[in-house]
Design a protein around this motif. Sequence first.
Motif, mmCIF file in Angstrom:
data_model
loop_
_atom_site.group_PDB
_atom_site.id
_atom_site.type_symbol
_atom_site.label_atom_id
_atom_site.label_comp_id
_atom_site.label_asym_id
_atom_site.label_seq_id
_atom_site.Cartn_x
_atom_site.Cartn_y
_atom_site.Cartn_z
ATOM 1 N N LYS A 328 -96.434 18.684 32.525
ATOM 2 C CA LYS A 328 -95.092 18.522 33.097
ATOM 3 C C LYS A 328 -94.013 18.688 32.034
ATOM 4 O O LYS A 328 -92.946 19.252 32.296
ATOM 5 C CB LYS A 328 -94.969 17.147 33.771
ATOM 6 N N THR A 329 -94.300 18.231 30.829
ATOM 7 C CA THR A 329 -93.340 18.379 29.728
ATOM 8 C C THR A 329 -93.135 19.856 29.380
ATOM 9 O O THR A 329 -92.008 20.296 29.143
ATOM 10 C CB THR A 329 -93.815 17.617 28.480
ATOM 11 N N VAL A 330 -94.229 20.610 29.370
ATOM 12 C CA VAL A 330 -94.138 22.048 29.106
ATOM 13 C C VAL A 330 -93.285 22.723 30.185
ATOM 14 O O VAL A 330 -92.421 23.553 29.881
ATOM 15 C CB VAL A 330 -95.542 22.694 29.050
ATOM 16 N N LEU A 331 -93.507 22.358 31.442
ATOM 17 C CA LEU A 331 -92.743 22.960 32.542
ATOM 18 C C LEU A 331 -91.260 22.610 32.450
ATOM 19 O O LEU A 331 -90.399 23.462 32.700
ATOM 20 C CB LEU A 331 -93.307 22.497 33.893
ATOM 21 N N VAL A 332 -90.948 21.376 32.079
ATOM 22 C CA VAL A 332 -89.540 20.986 31.925
ATOM 23 C C VAL A 332 -88.888 21.782 30.797
ATOM 24 O O VAL A 332 -87.731 22.229 30.911
ATOM 25 C CB VAL A 332 -89.417 19.470 31.660
ATOM 26 N N ALA A 333 -89.627 22.004 29.710
ATOM 27 C CA ALA A 333 -89.104 22.823 28.605
ATOM 28 C C ALA A 333 -88.827 24.245 29.082
ATOM 29 O O ALA A 333 -87.792 24.851 28.726
ATOM 30 C CB ALA A 333 -90.100 22.835 27.446
ATOM 31 N N LEU A 334 -89.726 24.781 29.915
ATOM 32 C CA LEU A 334 -89.535 26.140 30.441
ATOM 33 C C LEU A 334 -88.322 26.219 31.357
ATOM 34 O O LEU A 334 -87.682 27.268 31.460
ATOM 35 C CB LEU A 334 -90.787 26.583 31.202
ATOM 36 N N MET A 335 -87.992 25.111 32.031
ATOM 37 C CA MET A 335 -86.797 25.076 32.882
ATOM 38 C C MET A 335 -85.551 25.441 32.093
ATOM 39 O O MET A 335 -84.662 26.144 32.580
ATOM 40 C CB MET A 335 -86.603 23.674 33.481
ATOM 41 N N PHE A 336 -85.471 24.950 30.874
ATOM 42 C CA PHE A 336 -84.288 25.189 30.045
ATOM 43 C C PHE A 336 -84.320 26.566 29.386
ATOM 44 O O PHE A 336 -83.286 27.212 29.238
ATOM 45 C CB PHE A 336 -84.161 24.098 28.984
ATOM 46 N N ILE A 337 -85.500 27.007 28.979
ATOM 47 C CA ILE A 337 -85.599 28.313 28.309
ATOM 48 C C ILE A 337 -85.178 29.430 29.249
ATOM 49 O O ILE A 337 -84.354 30.268 28.914
ATOM 50 C CB ILE A 337 -87.038 28.548 27.798
ATOM 51 N N GLY A 338 -85.759 29.455 30.453
ATOM 52 C CA GLY A 338 -85.381 30.472 31.420
ATOM 53 C C GLY A 338 -85.937 31.845 31.119
ATOM 54 O O GLY A 338 -86.790 32.017 30.242
ATOM 55 N N ALA A 339 -85.442 32.829 31.850
ATOM 56 C CA ALA A 339 -85.932 34.202 31.745
ATOM 57 C C ALA A 339 -85.140 34.983 30.706
ATOM 58 O O ALA A 339 -84.399 34.416 29.899
ATOM 59 C CB ALA A 339 -85.850 34.872 33.111
ATOM 60 N N CYS A 340 -85.294 36.291 30.734
ATOM 61 C CA CYS A 340 -84.598 37.168 29.786
ATOM 62 C C CYS A 340 -83.169 37.446 30.261
ATOM 63 O O CYS A 340 -82.880 37.408 31.458
ATOM 64 C CB CYS A 340 -85.339 38.494 29.638
ATOM 65 N N ALA A 341 -82.301 37.753 29.334
ATOM 66 C CA ALA A 341 -80.958 38.198 29.682
ATOM 67 C C ALA A 341 -81.072 39.519 30.428
ATOM 68 O O ALA A 341 -81.965 40.315 30.172
ATOM 69 C CB ALA A 341 -80.127 38.387 28.413
ATOM 70 N N GLY A 342 -80.173 39.749 31.391
ATOM 71 C CA GLY A 342 -80.217 41.000 32.129
ATOM 72 C C GLY A 342 -81.281 41.045 33.195
ATOM 73 O O GLY A 342 -81.550 42.095 33.773
#
Length: 479
Positions: A328-342
Amino acid sequence: MNYKIIKHVIGWVLKIESVCMLLPFLCAIIYGEKDMLFVYSICMFICAFFGFGLSFKAPERKSMYAKEGFIIVALSWIVMSIFGALPFYISKHIPSFVDALFETVSGFTTTGASILKDVEALPKSHLLWRSFTHWLGGMGVLVFLVAILPLSGGDNFYLMKAESPGPSVSKLVPKVKSTAKILYGIYIVMTIVQIVLLVLGDMNIFDSITLSFGTAGTGGFSTRNSGISEYSSYSQIVITIFMLLFGVNFSLYYLVLLGKGNSVLKSDELRAYTGIVLTAIIIISINCFGIFGTWFESIKHSAFQVASIITTTGYSTCDFDLWPSLSKTVLVALMFIGACAGSTGGGIKVSRFIILVKSIAKEIKIAAHPKAIHKITMDQRPVEHETVRAVNVFMAAYLIIFAFSILIISIDNFDFTTNFTAIAATINNIGPGLAKVGPVQNFSIFSPLSKIVLIFDMLVGRLEIFPLLILFSPYTWKK
């Protein structure tokens, strides 16, 4: 300030929205939903009436500056969401206008957060409209208008810049109109390919279309209360692959079409994006092996959820709120990172994190060797100081809005995990969070005030803060 061009473009947005409502209108005809035929007829008329009223007379001066571009984008998204909420509200399937607006903003901003407790109770036409709002919001309505509106010179670039996600926006070809057409062309083709692949599996045509709209826009509205869990492994794998593909910068696809694959492989952001995805899948697969029992199931569900969260799509095949804390911690971190620009994905964006990490490394080097010259580079090219400054200011504004949003919705007195992940899920345009807003829960528990805050956060997240904040600055409206 060129108020006439602002009014004119917003009118065009409403006319486009009116035409887009033809899709759920036709769906209502196919499935014999007579009540919905009346609802969408009324809504199309309202959108068209105001659209033609605002754009009836073309302005003599069609040029615009950056300020007009930001205002047009912000106001267009607000107006588009208000009118887009009318079908839900008029039909009384969502009797509260705040709730209807929440659902619509969540659709257009490709967030996927919902206040609905029983999605399957909605008519097919409403389900299609919900998913279609994802598709429209994914690439951006203003990007589409840039492709068709006769604006002067390169001024329409300001519209594209204000709506496109990422720290910087560049034209693929010299003409902005041609760039918009290329982007939408790639977007449409990829969506059609996914629909075909899902139909070739075990999925019916309606679900294939709606889920592909949600995947393409990285939105996450499903047509079933159970999300994606009821579909076959084949369908889940197809959706996983396309979520990751739609999270990639679309300019890289254009380079592939030009036969410049080597340039794509040298992309720092793509390599970082791929590395983060693979690392997260490995960690979660190992951590959740005991839950799923086999490596295939563990990797499949881990890959799906990692793809869904980092691209901010928000689909789910299981209740990941029940996973171990590490996962769950990994998934929460991914929430903030997000996808690529564009891309059509949300979040802070991988490119911004690369610039932030390299900025920290630069400061460490300067502290050790004050007289040395160090440059931040991306894709073997130096990053302009203006871009670095914009990233730093973006992060500062992001954290301030995040903190104030949590403070306000805390009035509802829910637990911290619920409040924190609710804001993370909306400002990053993800959809599900944890605890009371987990993948099998919804956002109906919040008060109208909190929902308005969450609506603001969804818009701020999709428009990347400043196009919306500029509306509240007195300096913007000075002559």
